[in-house]
Structure formats: C-alpha cells, structure tokens
Design a protein around this motif. Structure first.
Motif, PDB file in Angstrom:
ATOM      1  N   GLY A 179       0.532  -1.494  -0.268  1.00  0.00           N
ATOM      2  CA  GLY A 179       0.207  -0.272  -0.064  1.00  0.00           C
ATOM      3  C   GLY A 179       1.032   0.856   0.294  1.00  0.00           C
ATOM      4  N   PRO A 180      -0.319   2.765  -0.160  1.00  0.00           N
ATOM      5  CA  PRO A 180       1.023   3.587  -0.296  1.00  0.00           C
ATOM      6  C   PRO A 180       0.962   4.380   1.147  1.00  0.00           C
ATOM      7  CG  PRO A 180      -1.034   4.015  -0.600  1.00  0.00           C
ATOM      8  CD  PRO A 180      -1.253   2.617  -0.768  1.00  0.00           C
ATOM      9  N   ARG A 181       1.894   5.053   1.465  1.00  0.00           N
ATOM     10  CA  ARG A 181       2.817   5.677   2.520  1.00  0.00           C
ATOM     11  C   ARG A 181       1.390   6.769   2.898  1.00  0.00           C
ATOM     12  NH1 ARG A 181       6.962   7.553   5.317  1.00  0.00           N
ATOM     13  NH2 ARG A 181       9.004   5.558   5.255  1.00  0.00           N
ATOM     14  N   PRO A 182       0.868   7.109   3.738  1.00  0.00           N
ATOM     15  CA  PRO A 182      -0.454   7.252   4.440  1.00  0.00           C
ATOM     16  C   PRO A 182      -0.354   8.695   4.621  1.00  0.00           C
ATOM     17  CG  PRO A 182       0.193   6.104   6.316  1.00  0.00           C
ATOM     18  CD  PRO A 182       0.495   5.609   5.100  1.00  0.00           C
ATOM     19  N   GLU A 183       1.108   9.606   4.878  1.00  0.00           N
ATOM     20  CA  GLU A 183       1.340  10.992   4.611  1.00  0.00           C
ATOM     21  C   GLU A 183       1.218  11.006   3.605  1.00  0.00           C
ATOM     22  OE1 GLU A 183       5.611   8.783   5.645  1.00  0.00           O
ATOM     23  OE2 GLU A 183       3.388   8.231   6.054  1.00  0.00           O
ATOM     24  N   HIS A 184       2.110  10.817   2.212  1.00  0.00           N
ATOM     25  CA  HIS A 184       1.886  10.901   1.002  1.00  0.00           C
ATOM     26  C   HIS A 184       1.638  10.003   0.216  1.00  0.00           C
ATOM     27  CE1 HIS A 184       5.716  12.469   2.950  1.00  0.00           C
ATOM     28  NE2 HIS A 184       5.423  13.622   2.722  1.00  0.00           N
ATOM     29  N   PRO A 185      -0.018  10.103  -0.481  1.00  0.00           N
ATOM     30  CA  PRO A 185      -0.354   8.720  -0.905  1.00  0.00           C
ATOM     31  C   PRO A 185      -0.564   8.867  -1.844  1.00  0.00           C
ATOM     32  CG  PRO A 185      -2.156  10.277   0.200  1.00  0.00           C
ATOM     33  CD  PRO A 185      -1.220  10.025   1.011  1.00  0.00           C
ATOM     34  N   ARG A 191      12.119   4.789  -0.612  1.00  0.00           N
ATOM     35  CA  ARG A 191      12.021   4.901   0.963  1.00  0.00           C
ATOM     36  C   ARG A 191      13.176   4.668   1.440  1.00  0.00           C
ATOM     37  NH1 ARG A 191       8.169   8.914   2.844  1.00  0.00           N
ATOM     38  NH2 ARG A 191       6.464   8.997   0.867  1.00  0.00           N
ATOM     39  N   CYS A 192      14.299   5.159   1.941  1.00  0.00           N
ATOM     40  CA  CYS A 192      15.121   4.377   2.814  1.00  0.00           C
ATOM     41  C   CYS A 192      15.002   4.390   4.764  1.00  0.00           C
ATOM     42  CB  CYS A 192      16.858   5.132   2.524  1.00  0.00           C
ATOM     43  SG  CYS A 192      17.737   5.382   3.174  1.00  0.00           S
ATOM     44  N   ASN A 193      15.355   2.605   4.747  1.00  0.00           N
ATOM     45  CA  ASN A 193      14.356   3.587   6.390  1.00  0.00           C
ATOM     46  C   ASN A 193      15.824   2.738   7.771  1.00  0.00           C
ATOM     47  OD1 ASN A 193      11.599   3.646   6.223  1.00  0.00           O
ATOM     48  ND2 ASN A 193      12.479   2.347   4.807  1.00  0.00           N
ATOM     49  N   LEU A 194      16.428   3.704   7.543  1.00  0.00           N
ATOM     50  CA  LEU A 194      17.946   4.296   8.888  1.00  0.00           C
ATOM     51  C   LEU A 194      17.516   2.924   9.758  1.00  0.00           C
ATOM     52  CD1 LEU A 194      20.492   6.559   7.184  1.00  0.00           C
ATOM     53  CD2 LEU A 194      19.635   4.583   6.723  1.00  0.00           C
ATOM     54  N   VAL A 195      18.316   1.677  10.567  1.00  0.00           N
ATOM     55  CA  VAL A 195      17.460   1.195  11.763  1.00  0.00           C
ATOM     56  C   VAL A 195      19.075   1.213  12.897  1.00  0.00           C
ATOM     57  CG1 VAL A 195      17.113  -0.159  13.095  1.00  0.00           C
ATOM     58  CG2 VAL A 195      15.709   0.442  10.584  1.00  0.00           C
ATOM     59  N   ASP A 214       6.359  -3.664  -6.184  1.00  0.00           N
ATOM     60  CA  ASP A 214       7.772  -3.077  -5.262  1.00  0.00           C
ATOM     61  C   ASP A 214       8.850  -4.138  -4.788  1.00  0.00           C
ATOM     62  OD1 ASP A 214       6.648   0.205  -4.467  1.00  0.00           O
ATOM     63  OD2 ASP A 214       4.684  -1.338  -4.238  1.00  0.00           O
ATOM     64  N   ILE A 215       9.964  -2.849  -5.054  1.00  0.00           N
ATOM     65  CA  ILE A 215      11.065  -3.880  -4.008  1.00  0.00           C
ATOM     66  C   ILE A 215      11.571  -3.779  -2.751  1.00  0.00           C
ATOM     67  CG2 ILE A 215      13.848  -4.734  -4.466  1.00  0.00           C
ATOM     68  CD1 ILE A 215      13.677  -3.310  -7.095  1.00  0.00           C
ATOM     69  N   LEU A 216      10.886  -4.805  -1.981  1.00  0.00           N
ATOM     70  CA  LEU A 216      11.549  -4.589  -0.401  1.00  0.00           C
ATOM     71  C   LEU A 216      13.153  -5.004  -0.255  1.00  0.00           C
ATOM     72  CD1 LEU A 216       8.654  -6.571   1.149  1.00  0.00           C
ATOM     73  CD2 LEU A 216       8.657  -3.984   0.713  1.00  0.00           C
ATOM     74  N   PHE A 217      14.110  -4.407   0.746  1.00  0.00           N
ATOM     75  CA  PHE A 217      14.690  -4.811   0.105  1.00  0.00           C
ATOM     76  C   PHE A 217      16.010  -4.555   1.586  1.00  0.00           C
ATOM     77  CE2 PHE A 217      19.873  -2.677  -1.127  1.00  0.00           C
ATOM     78  CZ  PHE A 217      20.560  -3.719  -0.913  1.00  0.00           C
ATOM     79  N   TRP A 218      16.198  -5.479   2.761  1.00  0.00           N
ATOM     80  CA  TRP A 218      16.567  -5.276   3.479  1.00  0.00           C
ATOM     81  C   TRP A 218      18.828  -5.000   3.335  1.00  0.00           C
ATOM     82  CZ3 TRP A 218      16.468  -3.914   8.814  1.00  0.00           C
ATOM     83  CH2 TRP A 218      15.035  -3.506   8.605  1.00  0.00           C
ATOM     84  N   PRO A 251       7.418  -0.735  11.448  1.00  0.00           N
ATOM     85  CA  PRO A 251       6.357  -0.965  11.629  1.00  0.00           C
ATOM     86  C   PRO A 251       5.783   0.126  10.700  1.00  0.00           C
ATOM     87  CG  PRO A 251       7.108   0.543  13.790  1.00  0.00           C
ATOM     88  CD  PRO A 251       7.910  -0.026  12.852  1.00  0.00           C
ATOM     89  N   TRP A 252       6.345   1.328  10.337  1.00  0.00           N
ATOM     90  CA  TRP A 252       5.626   2.038   9.750  1.00  0.00           C
ATOM     91  C   TRP A 252       5.252   1.525   8.269  1.00  0.00           C
ATOM     92  CZ3 TRP A 252       9.326   3.737  12.838  1.00  0.00           C
ATOM     93  CH2 TRP A 252      10.895   3.630  11.853  1.00  0.00           C
ATOM     94  N   GLU A 253       5.996   1.281   7.932  1.00  0.00           N
ATOM     95  CA  GLU A 253       6.536   0.302   6.618  1.00  0.00           C
ATOM     96  C   GLU A 253       5.583  -0.695   6.559  1.00  0.00           C
ATOM     97  OE1 GLU A 253       7.163   1.824   4.148  1.00  0.00           O
ATOM     98  OE2 GLU A 253       9.295   2.888   4.356  1.00  0.00           O
ATOM     99  N   TYR A 254       5.723  -2.063   7.733  1.00  0.00           N
ATOM    100  CA  TYR A 254       4.937  -2.776   8.165  1.00  0.00           C
ATOM    101  C   TYR A 254       3.286  -3.511   7.923  1.00  0.00           C
ATOM    102  CZ  TYR A 254       3.291  -7.179   9.621  1.00  0.00           C
ATOM    103  OH  TYR A 254       2.522  -9.436  10.301  1.00  0.00           O
ATOM    104  N   ASP A 255       2.823  -2.085   8.175  1.00  0.00           N
ATOM    105  CA  ASP A 255       1.512  -1.570   7.802  1.00  0.00           C
ATOM    106  C   ASP A 255       0.720  -0.949   7.182  1.00  0.00           C
ATOM    107  OD1 ASP A 255       1.607  -1.715  10.917  1.00  0.00           O
ATOM    108  OD2 ASP A 255       1.939   1.002  10.887  1.00  0.00           O
ATOM    109  N   ARG A 256       1.749  -1.222   6.061  1.00  0.00           N
ATOM    110  CA  ARG A 256       1.061  -1.313   4.833  1.00  0.00           C
ATOM    111  C   ARG A 256       0.921  -2.833   3.468  1.00  0.00           C
ATOM    112  NH1 ARG A 256       4.742   2.508   0.484  1.00  0.00           N
ATOM    113  NH2 ARG A 256       6.625   2.623   1.301  1.00  0.00           N
ATOM    114  N   ALA A 257       1.919  -3.452   4.560  1.00  0.00           N
ATOM    115  CA  ALA A 257       2.661  -4.542   3.569  1.00  0.00           C
ATOM    116  C   ALA A 257       1.418  -5.434   3.644  1.00  0.00           C
ATOM    117  CB  ALA A 257       4.536  -5.213   4.621  1.00  0.00           C
TER     118      ALA A 257
END
Length: 412
Positions: A179-185, A191-195, A214-218, A251-257
C-alpha cells in the motif's frame, strides 16, 4: 568500423553494445544465458536509475519501459527510534523522476533488440583463456562481467578499496500489494529507512515481469539482529523474514504490507558483496589486454543505489571514448584514460557509499535531522543519488555542512 567484443550482458555491457552497434561498429556480446533464461530466472538486483542514467538510455532510444515503470518523484528518509517511532522522517523532491526496471525485463529485451539489429550474440560462459584468443581476433575486448575467473583477472586496487569483507548482508523481495505511505498517498518515492546498529530497509517502486511492483530490500549489518538470511533458500521464507524485520524495526512500512505477495517464484535474492575497486586493465598471458567495465572494476555496496547508475554512466563514457578514438589502436594508455574518465564519476559515488557504510559523523546526523525542517536540505540530499559529486561541497566537512545549513536557514 571497429570489431569489438563485450563480455557480459547487463546494464553496462548491453547499453554499450547497443550504442556501439548504432554507430556502425561490428559488435559481439557474450552472455552465459539466453534472453528467455534470464527473463524466466531469478531477480538479479535492486536497480533504480536516476535522471542522468535514464538520460543516457533515452539518448540511445533504449528507454523501452519509460511509460510502464512507476515514476519515483522523491526520495524519503526515515530513521527508526528505540521506541518504534521516527525521530527523523522527511521526503526530498527529485529534479527528475527515477525509475526501476527489473534487470530480467531490461536485459532480456535489450539482448533481443541487439540480435534483431544484426549484432552477434554468443551464449557461452567466457574463461580467462578464451580472452587471450579474443584479444587477437577483436580490436577491443571489454569485460562487463565481474564474477569468477574473469573478474579475478582485474587486480584489486588496495588504495581505493578500504574494505576486505562484505559490510552488509543483503536480502531482496519483489512484491505486489504494497500500500501507499499514508502521509504521501499520491507520491511515488524511493524510501530509505535507517535502523541504527541493525541496518536499513529500502522500498523501491519498480516494474517487473508481471507489471508494476515494489522492491523490499534489507541491508543488514553482519552479525546483527537482521542478519538472518544466510542459508535460507525458500522464497516464501525469505519474504516472511523480511516482513518480520519490518514489523520489528520499521512498523510504519510493515503497516502497508498486509497484502503483499511475491511477484513470482524467482522474486527473491540474498547475498553479500565486498566493495572493491580493481585496476581497469587486465593483461593476458600472451600480452593481450582487456578493459574492465562498470562493476567489473568498481563494485560498490548497493546501500546508496549507485550500481546500475554507474553502469549506465560507464557505458556512456566508454561509448564516447571509443567513438572518439577513430582507427587508432586501443592500447593500455587509451584504456587507462577511458577508465580515468569513468572514475571521475565513480570516485565520488565510491566515496559517498563508503562513508555511508561506516559510522556516521555527528555533523552528518545533524544534516539528516535538519532535512526534516529545511526542505532544500532534503532535496539536495535526494538529488545527490543522481550526482554524488555534489556531496563534496556540503556533506563531508563539518564546516561546509554548517555553512550550508546556515545559508539555507537564512534563506528560508
């Protein structure tokens, strides 16, 4: 008309071969697999081309999928906090859209186009001993395949290769249903998510064999909590592990998966890569020479997305260098000169990638934070993926970074 051999059928090798073919040269391409084998095989990369690299394809009329691939208009960065939140979260706007086309789609399509236009396509794995004969049969041998015996012909450049081992463990899944990011639908973005101390998750809109995806890349730090993929071969299990890590750390990415599924049975990839720069010219036992192309001689970690971009840029640089050389022999001096032109682009990308692989200095963390409130900072960072040389002016040095922030804040 020059007689030229290109060993390797990827982004750089085929783009260069098609460009040379269009300029009237007699070109042969060697590939280990047929177009059908590539199209029906597993995914090979996480490519995302930015505006400059896309422009090189368009200039040759090779942007066959420009109207089909999703257009990424921005690049977003989120940094995970210990409580599962996002203390840093922003979206930079790209001056020109980025696009990602599954290499299975692009490589197979370009191979077929090359053959249809009269090019010689040889399906055979080349060994180092083969290149000795080829160096006598062709005016120029270009090696765009960096693995195995062929890659080992190009000696490691220790001065430009600070790492002796992989710095990240890599895991990729191509999926439908994200799904889309809800803040920018309505905004497509990389998207780069740094942990911190764990790694990073990239989400890349792309086009694959079954359409948009979409590509999910860890990118996991070796030995860290996200380093869980080694030895896992089942595609469904790989996807499950990727989603589990998303739920735990981003979790913000998981919520749309919640509705994602693999695009196909070959839609996953795991591996590791040691960032390495190699000497550009391989000397064969009887004195023949071969010139390395793109990641055969400059292989960066995919953390900054430079692999496919540098491949496209290398092909463009070498195309002009070959065309401008006329009928003169392609000797070592010419080969080194052609590589030096490429290194003027690849050097800044390598410096930036190696910087991002290490512990980030305090002033760089400050830049990431400032991008959340100063849009020009976010935009400049995003566009650095297209032009890594720009980072030299504001990113590495604390004083330059401070001056940039002060000027940007004052202008705002």
């Amino acid at each position: 008309m020059r007689k030229i051999l290109v060993v390797g059928a990827g982004q750089a090798g085929l783009q260069l071969a098609l460009g040379l073919q269009a300029r009237g040269h007699d070109v042969t391409v060697m590939s280990e697999r047929t177009a059908d084998e590539i199209r029906g095989g597993p995914v090979m990369s996480t490519q995302c081309l930015f505006a400059t690299a896309l422009g090189h394809e368009a200039a040759l009329g090779l942007d066959f999928w420009a109207d089909q691939a999703p257009r990424a208009e921005g690049l977003g960065v989120s940094v995970a906090g210990p409580d599962g939140g996002r203390p840093i979260d922003w979206l930079g706007r790209l001056r020109g859209a980025a696009q990602s086309v599954d290499q299975r789609v692009k490589t197979a399509g370009w191979m077929e186009t090359f053959a249809e236009r009269g090019g010689t396509l040889v399906i055979h794995g080349a060994a180092a001993s083969d290149l000795e004969w080829f160096s006598r049969a062709y005016d120029l041998v270009l090696v765009a395949a960096g693995r195995g015996e062929i890659g080992a012909m190009f000696r490691r450049d220790a001065a430009r290769s600070p790492y002796a081992a992989p710095q990240r463990e890599l895991a990729v899944a191509y999926v439908h249903g994200l799904g889309p990011r809800p803040e920018h639908p309505d905004v497509r973005a990389v998207r780069c998510n740094l942990v911190p101390d764990v790694g990073a998750l990239f989400v890349i809109p792309a086009l694959t064999t079954s359409g948009p995806c979409d590509i999910l890349f860890w990118e996991a730090r070796p030995g860290g909590p996200a380093d869980v993929f080694r030895g896992v071969r089942d595609p469904a299990e790989r996807l499950r592990l990727i989603l589990d890590l998303m739920r735990t750390y981003v979790p913000w990415e998981y919520d749309r998966a919640g509705a994602v599924e693999l695009t196909d049975a070959g839609g996953t990839l795991v591996g590791r890569l040691t960032p390495t720069v190699r000497e550009p010219v391989a000397e064969l036992p009887a004195g023949g020479l071969a010139l390395g192309v793109a990641d055969a001689v400059v292989a960066n970690d995919p953390l900054t997305g430079q692999g496919a971009n540098m491949a496209a840029k290398c092909a463009a640089v070498y195309l002009e260098a070959i065309t401008g050389h006329g009928d003169r022999p392609f000797d070592r001096a010419w080969m080194e000169s052609a590589f030096d032109r490429f290194w003027a682009l690849a050097g800044p990308a390598t410096k930036w990638t190696n910087t991002m692989l290490g512990p980030l200095p305090e002033h760089v963390l400050g830049l990431f934070g400032a991008a959340g409130t100063l849009q020009p900072v976010a935009d400049r960072f995003a566009n650095g993926f297209d032009d890594p040389a720009d980072f030299e002016h504001w990113f590495y040095d604390p004083e330059r970074a401070s001056a940039f922030l002060a000027a940007t804040g004052a202008a705002g």
